[in-house]
Design a protein around this motif. Sequence first.
Motif, PDB file in Angstrom:
ATOM      1  N   ALA A 159       0.835  -1.203   0.000  1.00  0.00           N
ATOM      2  CA  ALA A 159       0.000   0.000   0.000  1.00  0.00           C
ATOM      3  C   ALA A 159       0.870   1.254   0.000  1.00  0.00           C
ATOM      4  O   ALA A 159       0.593   2.226  -0.722  1.00  0.00           O
ATOM      5  CB  ALA A 159      -0.922  -0.007   1.218  1.00  0.00           C
ATOM      6  N   PHE A 160       1.934   1.247   0.794  1.00  0.00           N
ATOM      7  CA  PHE A 160       2.844   2.394   0.853  1.00  0.00           C
ATOM      8  C   PHE A 160       3.460   2.664  -0.514  1.00  0.00           C
ATOM      9  O   PHE A 160       3.608   3.825  -0.932  1.00  0.00           O
ATOM     10  CB  PHE A 160       3.949   2.129   1.875  1.00  0.00           C
ATOM     11  N   MET A 161       3.794   1.610  -1.236  1.00  0.00           N
ATOM     12  CA  MET A 161       4.438   1.770  -2.536  1.00  0.00           C
ATOM     13  C   MET A 161       3.484   2.357  -3.572  1.00  0.00           C
ATOM     14  O   MET A 161       3.899   3.098  -4.466  1.00  0.00           O
ATOM     15  CB  MET A 161       4.998   0.420  -2.994  1.00  0.00           C
ATOM     16  N   VAL A 162       2.190   2.041  -3.437  1.00  0.00           N
ATOM     17  CA  VAL A 162       1.198   2.659  -4.324  1.00  0.00           C
ATOM     18  C   VAL A 162       1.016   4.125  -3.948  1.00  0.00           C
ATOM     19  O   VAL A 162       0.990   5.008  -4.815  1.00  0.00           O
ATOM     20  CB  VAL A 162      -0.155   1.920  -4.248  1.00  0.00           C
ATOM     21  N   ILE A 163       0.865   4.382  -2.668  1.00  0.00           N
ATOM     22  CA  ILE A 163       0.705   5.762  -2.191  1.00  0.00           C
ATOM     23  C   ILE A 163       1.902   6.606  -2.603  1.00  0.00           C
ATOM     24  O   ILE A 163       1.767   7.778  -2.968  1.00  0.00           O
ATOM     25  CB  ILE A 163       0.533   5.775  -0.652  1.00  0.00           C
ATOM     26  N   LEU A 178      -6.952  -2.020   1.796  1.00  0.00           N
ATOM     27  CA  LEU A 178      -7.722  -0.786   1.861  1.00  0.00           C
ATOM     28  C   LEU A 178      -7.558  -0.112   3.212  1.00  0.00           C
ATOM     29  O   LEU A 178      -7.484   1.115   3.302  1.00  0.00           O
ATOM     30  CB  LEU A 178      -9.200  -1.070   1.580  1.00  0.00           C
ATOM     31  N   LEU A 179      -7.493  -0.900   4.284  1.00  0.00           N
ATOM     32  CA  LEU A 179      -7.302  -0.341   5.618  1.00  0.00           C
ATOM     33  C   LEU A 179      -5.918   0.273   5.762  1.00  0.00           C
ATOM     34  O   LEU A 179      -5.725   1.195   6.562  1.00  0.00           O
ATOM     35  CB  LEU A 179      -7.526  -1.401   6.697  1.00  0.00           C
ATOM     36  N   PHE A 180      -4.952  -0.253   5.006  1.00  0.00           N
ATOM     37  CA  PHE A 180      -3.613   0.327   5.015  1.00  0.00           C
ATOM     38  C   PHE A 180      -3.520   1.529   4.077  1.00  0.00           C
ATOM     39  O   PHE A 180      -2.443   2.124   3.943  1.00  0.00           O
ATOM     40  CB  PHE A 180      -2.575  -0.719   4.622  1.00  0.00           C
ATOM     41  N   VAL A 273      -3.964  -1.140  17.455  1.00  0.00           N
ATOM     42  CA  VAL A 273      -4.324  -1.708  16.153  1.00  0.00           C
ATOM     43  C   VAL A 273      -4.607  -0.593  15.152  1.00  0.00           C
ATOM     44  O   VAL A 273      -4.145  -0.627  14.003  1.00  0.00           O
ATOM     45  CB  VAL A 273      -5.558  -2.636  16.281  1.00  0.00           C
ATOM     46  N   LYS A 274      -5.355   0.404  15.588  1.00  0.00           N
ATOM     47  CA  LYS A 274      -5.680   1.530  14.707  1.00  0.00           C
ATOM     48  C   LYS A 274      -4.415   2.250  14.262  1.00  0.00           C
ATOM     49  O   LYS A 274      -4.247   2.578  13.088  1.00  0.00           O
ATOM     50  CB  LYS A 274      -6.612   2.496  15.439  1.00  0.00           C
ATOM     51  N   ASN A 279      -0.094   3.917  10.529  1.00  0.00           N
ATOM     52  CA  ASN A 279       1.340   4.156  10.404  1.00  0.00           C
ATOM     53  C   ASN A 279       2.132   2.855  10.555  1.00  0.00           C
ATOM     54  O   ASN A 279       2.895   2.690  11.515  1.00  0.00           O
ATOM     55  CB  ASN A 279       1.801   5.173  11.447  1.00  0.00           C
ATOM     56  N   PRO A 280       1.970   1.924   9.628  1.00  0.00           N
ATOM     57  CA  PRO A 280       2.667   0.633   9.734  1.00  0.00           C
ATOM     58  C   PRO A 280       4.147   0.780   9.393  1.00  0.00           C
ATOM     59  O   PRO A 280       4.537   1.690   8.658  1.00  0.00           O
ATOM     60  CB  PRO A 280       1.951  -0.228   8.694  1.00  0.00           C
ATOM     61  N   PRO A 281       4.979  -0.122   9.912  1.00  0.00           N
ATOM     62  CA  PRO A 281       6.395  -0.112   9.522  1.00  0.00           C
ATOM     63  C   PRO A 281       6.531  -0.407   8.033  1.00  0.00           C
ATOM     64  O   PRO A 281       5.953  -1.369   7.539  1.00  0.00           O
ATOM     65  CB  PRO A 281       7.002  -1.243  10.369  1.00  0.00           C
ATOM     66  N   CYS A 282       7.280   0.412   7.312  1.00  0.00           N
ATOM     67  CA  CYS A 282       7.490   0.215   5.876  1.00  0.00           C
ATOM     68  C   CYS A 282       8.914   0.620   5.502  1.00  0.00           C
ATOM     69  O   CYS A 282       9.460   1.571   6.062  1.00  0.00           O
ATOM     70  CB  CYS A 282       6.506   1.055   5.055  1.00  0.00           C
ATOM     71  N   HIS A 283       9.475  -0.103   4.548  1.00  0.00           N
ATOM     72  CA  HIS A 283      10.772   0.291   4.004  1.00  0.00           C
ATOM     73  C   HIS A 283      10.579   1.432   3.017  1.00  0.00           C
ATOM     74  O   HIS A 283       9.644   1.425   2.213  1.00  0.00           O
ATOM     75  CB  HIS A 283      11.438  -0.883   3.285  1.00  0.00           C
TER      76      HIS A 283
END
Length: 333
Positions: A159-163, A178-180, A273-274, A279-283
């Motif tokens: 999701a981060f890579m699309v954003i 979608l939640l991400f 959880v929210k 703000n999930p961990p992403c490279h």
Amino acid sequence: MGVALRDILSDYKNPAGWDKLSGKGAFDGNNALYQFLTTIRQPDGTPLMDREGRVTSHLSGMFFRVSNFLEKGMKPVFIFDGRPPDFKSDTIKERREAKEKAEIAYKRAVSVGDTQEAYKQARSATKVDAEIIESSKRLLSLMGIPVVDAPSEGEAQAAFMVINGDVSFTVSQDYDSLLFGAPKLVRNLTVSRKRKVRGRTITVNPEFILLPEVLFGLGITVENLIEMGILIGTDFNEGIRGVGAKTALKIVKNDNFDSFIKEKAPEFDPYPVKEFFLNPPCHRDYNLKWDKTDSDKLFEMLCEEYDFSHARVESVLDKLNEGAGQKTLDQWF
């Protein structure tokens, strides 16, 4: 498993023709492998295996279907899960126990000759282990496909890579993307085109969902969608008993999320959880480079190491190398 949002998303599913699927697509690697392993099986549930008894269903799905994606002009990248968050431990434990029970039920069904039950339980017992992941990564590398190891959830990284504008869409069967915050989710690319439902065979076609359309149509925000997921149940929490997608939608639109959680699950704190969804961990420093297919090493891996059909592999490699031929999805699924 993913969050159960299907009941409110039917109006936002769009048919995904190949004109909508060209470009760069970020696949949830673990999700894709699970789909290949569950669907590519013998009628009694036995997966494809080589002469040494090693499972090869995932390699078959990955090679033949990804080759088709390449022929159609897609540039896939596969994202694999990293370390799960601590609050996913209960879900992982429950899944492990369920698979162990299914494995026992599968062996029992085989012993009494119940092929239908054996197939059902074999699918439920499907596991994506380290060997399956590593052999898949090796195959993808030889095909010239980039692989990204997420620090945590693969769907979050995709999701981060699309954003971030580096890929055009995510590919997964689950709605968690979608939640991400994934702006565009594509489904049904890694599943069987034919499926039996209540005794009849239906055709499963690729589809895409646009997050902005969902949010506008439902009159909610991304935070509301995450709250709905928490109420229904996600991979990180079990949800509130009796709450489905439609009920969850009413609760968040009436701004009753906090009060409902306090009333129904006073011991549960939903905010870790929210926050993880928001703000999930992403490279940030991933490398997306598509290389040429290494035909010789691919042939050696699939045919010499894993006993694939020489003729079928050669046919696919010839088309990839020549860039010729127009196959339909039906020929691969």
